[in-house]
Design an enzyme around this catalytic site. Structure first.
Site, PDB file in Angstrom:
ATOM      1  N   GLY A 135       0.782  -1.230   0.000  1.00 23.84           N
ATOM      2  CA  GLY A 135       0.000   0.000   0.000  1.00 23.84           C
ATOM      3  C   GLY A 135       0.807   1.271   0.000  1.00 23.84           C
ATOM      4  O   GLY A 135       0.292   2.339   0.324  1.00 23.84           O
ATOM      5  N   ASP A 195       3.303  -1.092 -13.690  1.00 19.42           N
ATOM      6  CA  ASP A 195       3.914  -1.731 -12.522  1.00 19.42           C
ATOM      7  C   ASP A 195       4.455  -3.115 -12.863  1.00 19.42           C
ATOM      8  O   ASP A 195       5.589  -3.464 -12.506  1.00 19.42           O
ATOM      9  CB  ASP A 195       2.899  -1.841 -11.384  1.00 19.42           C
ATOM     10  CG  ASP A 195       2.629  -0.512 -10.704  1.00 19.42           C
ATOM     11  OD1 ASP A 195       2.997   0.536 -11.276  1.00 19.42           O
ATOM     12  OD2 ASP A 195       2.038  -0.510  -9.606  1.00 19.42           O
TER      13      ASP A 195
END
EC number: 2.7.1.36
Length: 404
Positions: A135, A195
């Site tokens: 996160g 990513d």
């Protein structure tokens, strides 16, 4: 089929171009030296076992309980561009009692890739461990998807381990990237693909999205040197969706002004690419990048996406380097490029100040290698496996065998 192997891949950070990339500006992402790992062991048991060792979680399913009837993969070498919704629904039913959102996402991603890439007759244990904080905007979910996809592609004979054959390696990387994207879709719905591209290929990636006036672009770059930076996690929660919406509303109110800021950020990203790939003097390159970092941060502040927790890091690090937010902003992480003149004592004092405010700090290198593989045919595998099992992940990089 290899009976045991360990795969790792790097996290990522956005160096330049946050928010502006939404409107067609160039952005620059880099691999970071924090890595996620997956150990795959084939077993004679008729089950799939998934272990998330960092949080002490283990889940297991009998192979016959998996929704194989929904698997439609005809050729692993030609993956679909989007996930199989029927398979996702079937796996969702299997996970309906999993209350922890983090565990649910990781299990869904892993089971989707397992059912798509494996066999109903081959049991496996997949053990996942990571240095990439969750996160924090450093691509943790993408690294998990990449290591799981790579492990399964290798174990079931769809790719070969790294070799001196660059053509073979490039083909393997393309397949890993495509399958890991599908795994990412299980977690994020509609990811950008950046990513998992960084987690697969490493290095730097300059990218932009397609607009009415330009085509999409994704360019893999290799920096002249790896850069040492400090990433600070402010631990300040933020909503990426709200921050993106805030910039959109600002652009709606002040289109001419915000368009100018977006153009300026685009120019910074493009200039940074040149500095990273062509600048011969490392100190000169660092100072130029430092100026870009300061300018980019000021422009992001103009877009309203900074935060007092970020301001505190900016103040604490101004004597040792150049700092900007990375990712969505509103808290989250910052990245600090140290000045060539930075002294060890100054660096130590700065870190102590940041830690006193409950930040987490990661000293990392940018632009390093992508996915790596070590198999039980390697002579050093027993030591490597032992270090993995005892979570000595910092010792593993010297043994890693990379595709690039």
């Amino acid at each position: 089929m290899s009976k045991s192997l360990i795969v790792s891949s790097p996290g990522k950070t956005i160096l330049f171009g946050e928010h502006a990339v939404v409107y067609g500006a160039t952005a620059l992402a880099a691999a970071v030296s924090l890595r996620s790992y997956c150990k795959l062991q084939t077993t004679n048991n008729n089950e799939i076992v998934i272990v998330m060792s960092d949080i002490g979680t283990e889940r297991r399913w009998n192979l016959q309980s998996l929704p194989w009837q929904h698997v439609t993969v005809e050729n692993v070498q030609h993956p679909a561009s989007s996930p199989n919704l029927d398979l996702l629904q079937g796996l969702g039913e299997l996970l309906k009692n999993e209350e922890n959102g983090l565990i649910h996402s990781a299990m869904l991603c892993t089971l989707y890739l397992f059912t798509s890439l494996s066999s109903p007759s081959q049991g496996c244990t997949l053990t996942i461990s990571s240095q990439v904080p969750l996160g924090a905007g450093l691509g943790s979910s993408a690294t998990i998807s990449v290591v799981v996809a790579t492990s399964l592609l290798l174990a079931f004979g769809n790719i070969e381990p790294p070799s001196s054959n660059s053509l073979q390696n490039n083909k393997a990387l393309a397949l890993i990237e495509a399958w890991s994207f599908l795994g990412e879709c299980c977690i994020h719905g509609t990811p950008s693909g950046i990513d998992n591209a960084v987690a697969t290929n490493g290095g730097l990636i300059a990218f932009r999205k397609a607009t009415a006036h330009q085509s999409a672009m994704k360019e893999f770059l290799k920096p002249k040197d790896t850069l040492s930076v400090m990433i600070t996690d402010t631990k300040q929660p933020k909503s990426t969706k709200k921050l993106v919406q805030g910039v959109f509303e600002l652009k709606e109110r002040l289109p001419t002004v915000i368009d100018s800021i977006i153009d300026a950020i685009d120019g910074i990203s493009k200039s940074a690419v040149l500095a990273l790939t062509s600048e011969s003097d490392k100190n000169s390159s660092a100072k130029k990048l430092g100026e870009f970092i300061v300018l980019n941060q000021k422009l992001l502040e103009c877009l309203g996406v900074s935060h007092y927790s970020i301001d505190r890091v900016l103040q604490a690090t101004k004597s040792i380097g150049w700092t900007k937010l990375t990712g969505a902003g509103g808290g989250g992480c910052t990245i600090t490029l140290l000045t060539p003149e930075c002294k060890e004592e100054e660096f130590k004092l700065c870190k102590e100040s940041l830690l006193a405010h409950k930040n987490s700090i990661y000293d990392v290198q940018l632009g390093g290698p992508g996915v790596s593989v070590v198999t039980d045919s390697d002579s050093f595998f027993p030591q490597y496996e032992s270090d993995f099992d005892f979570k000595k992940l910092n010792l593993l990089s010297k043994f890693n065998k990379y595709y690039i």
